[in-house]
Design an enzyme around this catalytic site. Structure first.
Site, mmCIF file in Angstrom:
data_model
loop_
_atom_site.group_PDB
_atom_site.id
_atom_site.type_symbol
_atom_site.label_atom_id
_atom_site.label_comp_id
_atom_site.label_asym_id
_atom_site.label_seq_id
_atom_site.Cartn_x
_atom_site.Cartn_y
_atom_site.Cartn_z
ATOM 1 N N GLU A 1 0.816 -1.206 0.000
ATOM 2 C CA GLU A 1 0.000 0.000 0.000
ATOM 3 C C GLU A 1 0.858 1.268 0.000
ATOM 4 O OE1 GLU A 1 -3.053 0.413 -0.575
ATOM 5 O OE2 GLU A 1 -3.787 -1.638 -0.439
ATOM 6 N N TYR B 1 -6.563 6.186 4.880
ATOM 7 C CA TYR B 1 -6.675 5.194 3.809
ATOM 8 C C TYR B 1 -5.853 3.937 4.110
ATOM 9 C CZ TYR B 1 -5.530 2.581 -0.297
ATOM 10 O OH TYR B 1 -5.312 1.532 -1.146
ATOM 11 N N ASP C 1 -9.332 5.977 -1.244
ATOM 12 C CA ASP C 1 -8.311 6.670 -2.021
ATOM 13 C C ASP C 1 -8.959 7.344 -3.227
ATOM 14 O OD1 ASP C 1 -8.918 4.574 -3.740
ATOM 15 O OD2 ASP C 1 -6.838 3.896 -3.967
#
Length: 356
Positions: A37, A120, A138
């Site tokens: 991520e 996020y 996002d």
């Protein structure tokens, strides 16, 4: 029913039939999800894959990441850009070692408290690795939600993001929060596209998407225009001596902090060393978030060994192995490699490198 209430079942079915096979999805441990991520922020999936594999091959655990020397960490990250992401990864790894006994925390709040992790990323790790029903909102997800619901709020504003996140949490299936979040991201990346027409015929929400039904896919999402970037004209000095090139380390704070670079200054700039010869070199352009560098290189041959404090001489082998030179200087790599290999002059061409 509201459009988002209709979304979970068809979205999850679509995702299970169409999801790309990605290494962090195949083995979604908290560490793997976290690394992926962070790498995927501002970076395309295709560009991340090789970096992800190399990174985990050398730093397979939180403990390894916490202990690695910063120069080596920067070398592993070289080319991904936004280097503070890597520094924050290491800060967070050290937090995990010190505050959690080396075990990745398993609550949204504790994950969110780690360095470099915002709403996020905390939502992504919580839902994918631990099955916690928290949204991961996002840019892709904001675009999908804005179109499905017909929401014309500015997606750059915090209240719009918060409203959309709360709406998603209300409809998120508690037995599949990770798949739900990943499906939204996947839909935005592959079908509900940001540039050009979305592929509405392939979308599981096509029958109840308000943007499609009202022919507003080109208008949504609403996103305030970015400020124009400042342009800087810079002279880059490629300084050679006996099979080595000069590098200097940037300051520890600010743009490209702590990385190695070819010496450069705002144009016009005098040569920083005593030169035996000067030649015009290649030009390049690099786009940062708020600044554009327009660069012209000067190839410098010097006989002196002495360099200013903080500078080093690097051979081609050392450049490849030890020094993290950011993509901002990618345009000059052929010139440097050619000289260090003794290939002489090259027909230089302009080069535009990517975002950092």
């Amino acid at each position: 029913m509201e459009p988002l209430e209709l979304l979970p079942i068809p979205l999850l079915q679509w995702y299970r039939e169409n999801a790309r096979v990605l290494p962090w999805r195949s083995d979604p441990t908290p560490y793997h999800v976290w690394i992926s991520e962070i790498m995927l922020q501002q970076t395309r999936v295709a560009a991340v894959l090789d970096y992800y594999r190399r990174f985990l091959a050398e730093l397979p655990t939180v403990a390894d990441l916490a202990a690695v020397e910063e120069d080596r960490l920067m070398k592993l990250w070289q080319g991904l850009g936004y280097y503070n992401r890597a520094r924050n990864l290491q800060k967070a790894a050290r937090q995990i070692m010190e505050d959690h006994g080396g075990v990745f925390p398993d609550t949204y709040e504790a994950i969110h408290a780690l360095s470099g992790i915002g709403d996020y990323t905390a939502g992504a790790i919580s839902s994918i690795a631990f099955g916690i029903p928290e949204p991961a909102v996002d840019g892709n997800v904001l675009r999908v939600v804005a179109r499905i619901t017909g929401d014309d709020g500015d997606i750059m504003k915090p209240d719009t993001k918060a409203r959309m996140g709360a709406a998603l949490k209300r409809v998120m299936p508690v037995d599949a929060p990770g798949d739900f979040n990943q499906a939204l991201m996947e839909l935005g990346a592959t079908v509900c596209l940001p540039n050009g027409a979305p592929l509405c015929d392939q979308c599981p929400a096509r029958d109840f998407c308000m943007a499609r039904l009202t022919e507003r896919t080109g208008e949504l999402p609403v996103k305030a225009a970015k400020k124009a970037r400042r342009v800087e004209e810079r002279t880059v000095f490629l300084i050679f001596r006996d099979g080595s090139v000069a590098l200097r380390r940037r300051k520890s704070r600010g743009l490209l902090a702590g990385l190695w670079e070819y010496p450069n200054e705002l144009s016009p700039a005098p040569c920083p060393v005593e030169a035996l010869s000067l030649e015009q070199g290649p030009s390049g352009k690099h786009i940062f978030t708020h600044i554009e560098w327009h660069m012209k290189a000067v190839l410098v041959q010097t006989a002196g060994d002495t360099l200013p404090e903080g500078w080093v001489w690097a051979t081609l082998e050392e450049l490849d192995r030890d020094y993290a030179v950011p993509n901002a200087f990618q345009a000059f790599k052929p010139a440097v490699e050619g000289r260090l290999k003794g290939e002489g002059e090259e027909p230089w061409q302009s080069c535009i490198s990517g975002m950092e």
